[in-house]
Scaffold this motif. Structure first.
Motif, PDB file in Angstrom:
ATOM      1  N   THR A 184      -8.094-128.785 -34.225  1.00  0.00           N
ATOM      2  CA  THR A 184      -7.360-127.721 -34.171  1.00  0.00           C
ATOM      3  C   THR A 184      -6.334-128.654 -34.499  1.00  0.00           C
ATOM      4  O   THR A 184      -5.490-129.129 -34.078  1.00  0.00           O
ATOM      5  CB  THR A 184      -7.121-126.839 -32.920  1.00  0.00           C
ATOM      6  OG1 THR A 184      -7.524-126.831 -32.547  1.00  0.00           O
ATOM      7  CG2 THR A 184      -5.145-126.511 -33.047  1.00  0.00           C
ATOM      8  N   ASP A 188      -0.783-126.162 -37.594  1.00  0.00           N
ATOM      9  CA  ASP A 188      -1.322-125.109 -37.107  1.00  0.00           C
ATOM     10  C   ASP A 188      -0.672-124.004 -35.666  1.00  0.00           C
ATOM     11  O   ASP A 188      -0.564-123.307 -36.145  1.00  0.00           O
ATOM     12  CB  ASP A 188      -2.866-124.195 -37.793  1.00  0.00           C
ATOM     13  CG  ASP A 188      -2.674-124.196 -39.047  1.00  0.00           C
ATOM     14  OD1 ASP A 188      -1.954-124.072 -40.021  1.00  0.00           O
ATOM     15  OD2 ASP A 188      -4.167-124.712 -39.595  1.00  0.00           O
ATOM     16  N   ARG A 191       2.766-123.532 -35.617  1.00  0.00           N
ATOM     17  CA  ARG A 191       3.404-121.696 -36.289  1.00  0.00           C
ATOM     18  C   ARG A 191       2.349-120.539 -35.298  1.00  0.00           C
ATOM     19  O   ARG A 191       3.468-119.887 -35.056  1.00  0.00           O
ATOM     20  CB  ARG A 191       2.873-122.127 -37.968  1.00  0.00           C
ATOM     21  CG  ARG A 191       3.779-123.080 -38.593  1.00  0.00           C
ATOM     22  CD  ARG A 191       2.995-122.119 -40.222  1.00  0.00           C
ATOM     23  NE  ARG A 191       1.793-123.385 -40.658  1.00  0.00           N
ATOM     24  CZ  ARG A 191       1.789-124.027 -41.174  1.00  0.00           C
ATOM     25  NH1 ARG A 191       3.128-124.715 -40.891  1.00  0.00           N
ATOM     26  NH2 ARG A 191       1.232-125.267 -41.492  1.00  0.00           N
ATOM     27  N   ASN A 211      -8.207-123.625 -34.692  1.00  0.00           N
ATOM     28  CA  ASN A 211      -8.161-123.442 -35.552  1.00  0.00           C
ATOM     29  C   ASN A 211      -9.482-122.609 -35.816  1.00  0.00           C
ATOM     30  O   ASN A 211     -10.095-122.845 -35.041  1.00  0.00           O
ATOM     31  CB  ASN A 211      -8.429-124.301 -36.585  1.00  0.00           C
ATOM     32  CG  ASN A 211      -6.525-125.388 -37.353  1.00  0.00           C
ATOM     33  OD1 ASN A 211      -6.959-126.141 -37.035  1.00  0.00           O
ATOM     34  ND2 ASN A 211      -6.225-123.972 -38.097  1.00  0.00           N
ATOM     35  N   PRO A 273      -7.064-117.546 -37.676  1.00  0.00           N
ATOM     36  CA  PRO A 273      -6.175-118.320 -37.508  1.00  0.00           C
ATOM     37  C   PRO A 273      -7.035-119.374 -38.797  1.00  0.00           C
ATOM     38  O   PRO A 273      -7.894-118.800 -38.795  1.00  0.00           O
ATOM     39  CB  PRO A 273      -7.028-119.367 -36.239  1.00  0.00           C
ATOM     40  CG  PRO A 273      -7.182-118.444 -35.002  1.00  0.00           C
ATOM     41  CD  PRO A 273      -7.296-116.782 -36.218  1.00  0.00           C
ATOM     42  N   PRO A 274      -6.433-120.613 -39.223  1.00  0.00           N
ATOM     43  CA  PRO A 274      -7.359-120.939 -40.606  1.00  0.00           C
ATOM     44  C   PRO A 274      -7.991-121.380 -39.587  1.00  0.00           C
ATOM     45  O   PRO A 274      -8.776-121.849 -38.652  1.00  0.00           O
ATOM     46  CB  PRO A 274      -5.765-121.400 -40.568  1.00  0.00           C
ATOM     47  CG  PRO A 274      -4.957-121.549 -40.208  1.00  0.00           C
ATOM     48  CD  PRO A 274      -4.574-120.181 -38.790  1.00  0.00           C
ATOM     49  N   GLY A 279      -7.337-126.663 -42.257  1.00  0.00           N
ATOM     50  CA  GLY A 279      -6.278-128.311 -41.568  1.00  0.00           C
ATOM     51  C   GLY A 279      -6.701-128.851 -41.410  1.00  0.00           C
ATOM     52  O   GLY A 279      -5.013-129.405 -41.680  1.00  0.00           O
ATOM     53  N   GLN A 282      -5.291-130.122 -44.908  1.00  0.00           N
ATOM     54  CA  GLN A 282      -3.549-130.033 -44.889  1.00  0.00           C
ATOM     55  C   GLN A 282      -2.915-131.139 -44.017  1.00  0.00           C
ATOM     56  O   GLN A 282      -1.777-131.607 -45.167  1.00  0.00           O
ATOM     57  CB  GLN A 282      -3.101-128.166 -44.795  1.00  0.00           C
ATOM     58  CG  GLN A 282      -3.246-127.397 -45.647  1.00  0.00           C
ATOM     59  CD  GLN A 282      -2.127-126.363 -45.130  1.00  0.00           C
ATOM     60  OE1 GLN A 282      -1.131-126.464 -45.190  1.00  0.00           O
ATOM     61  NE2 GLN A 282      -2.573-125.330 -44.995  1.00  0.00           N
TER      62      GLN A 282
END
Length: 287
Positions: A184, A188, A191, A211, A273-274, A279, A282
């Protein structure tokens, strides 16, 4: 909204300080300003400010060292959250607290829900469970958010940073393949926390957020090197070798399976969740 944020120098705290000013005024406290191991210091620090919510992102997170620092981990993770909850109750404000997948023993093979029985295996996990229970006893106006396998760009000791360092130094790395979870990214997670803070009405109770997707530490390491190579990180690593937990003994026992169900928070926020791999991508790009 004025938020008192603890743990501002931690990897999640740094990300929250970056994101939360978009929705609120943030009063951030580091350990030097509010030592969570000192109850009187917690009370004095809170008394100095007007606030609408307390967000506790501070914690003792050295999982293995906790096995020999029992008093300190219990003070920070077990006792301090209840004190924060009591102070929040006095001021009629909410407490938002970050907890962990390590409150579970990992004996399931399906994602843990918020209603599943806890049974921590380590001193760290036990201390986080004590903190949760103290909050529940002190105030009904709380949100406990359990998360897992957290990493961020700003912290040197997390798994991603460790793998990048080792991958630049070694051609061969051995990584545990029989512990399963959901990596995780703090971006993310922060946010999602911001979404919860602005949700009307403010949600109370216990929620899980990670995530999406699952991986072993071995899977995670392989993905780190693949994504980092695509971004031209300097790497020497050629082989990642899967090993068992028994091959890599640690002072603290860890759950073999600690995937958290995110169905409850997905229904609340109306968004999934992405995926953990996105994640990771990114986070590496941000570096």
């Amino acid at each position: 909204m004025r938020i008192l944020l603890t743990g501002v120098t931690g990897q999640l705290g740094r990300e929250l300080q970056r994101i939360l000013p978009e929705i609120a005024e943030v009063i951030g406290y580091s350990r030097q300003e509010m030592d969570l191991a000192q109850p009187e210091q917690i009370q004095r620090a809170i008394a100095r400010v007007q606030l609408d919510l307390i967000l506790n992102a501070g914690a003792y997170t050295a999982v293995d060292r906790a096995e020999t620092e029992l008093d300190l981990v219990r003070a920070i993770n077990g006792i301090a959250p209840q004190i924060l909850a009591e102070e929040a109750q006095k001021r009629e404000v909410a407490l938002f607290h970050i907890s962990t997948d390590y409150v579970f023993d990992g004996r399931k093979n399906t994602p843990y829900t918020e209603e599943d029985e806890t049974n921590p295996l380590s001193a760290y996990g036990a201390s986080k469970w004590v903190g949760e229970e103290g909050i529940r006893q002190a105030t009904a106006n709380h949100l406990i958010l359990r998360t897992a396998w957290v990493y961020g760009a700003g912290e040197t000791g997390n798994f991603v940073k460790t793998m990048l360092r080792l991958g630049a130094e070694r051609e061969e790395i051995r990584v545990v393949s029989d512990q399963i979870g959901s990596p995780t990214w703090t971006g993310d997670l922060a946010r999602a926390i911001a979404q919860l803070l602005t949700h009307t009405p403010f949600p109370t109770g216990t929620y899980h957020y990670t995530n999406s997707g699952v991986a072993s530490w071995y899977d995670f390491a392989v993905a780190i090197f693949e994504e980092a190579s695509n971004l031209n990180f300097p790497l020497k690593v050629k082989n990642v070798i899967p090993i068992t937990t028994a091959d890599y003994p640690t002072p603290a026992r860890r759950p073999a399976y600690s995937v958290l169900s995110t169905q409850k928070i997905t229904a609340l926020l109306s968004t999934q969740p992405p995926h953990w791999r996105e994640g990771l991508r990114q986070m590496l790009r941000s570096m």
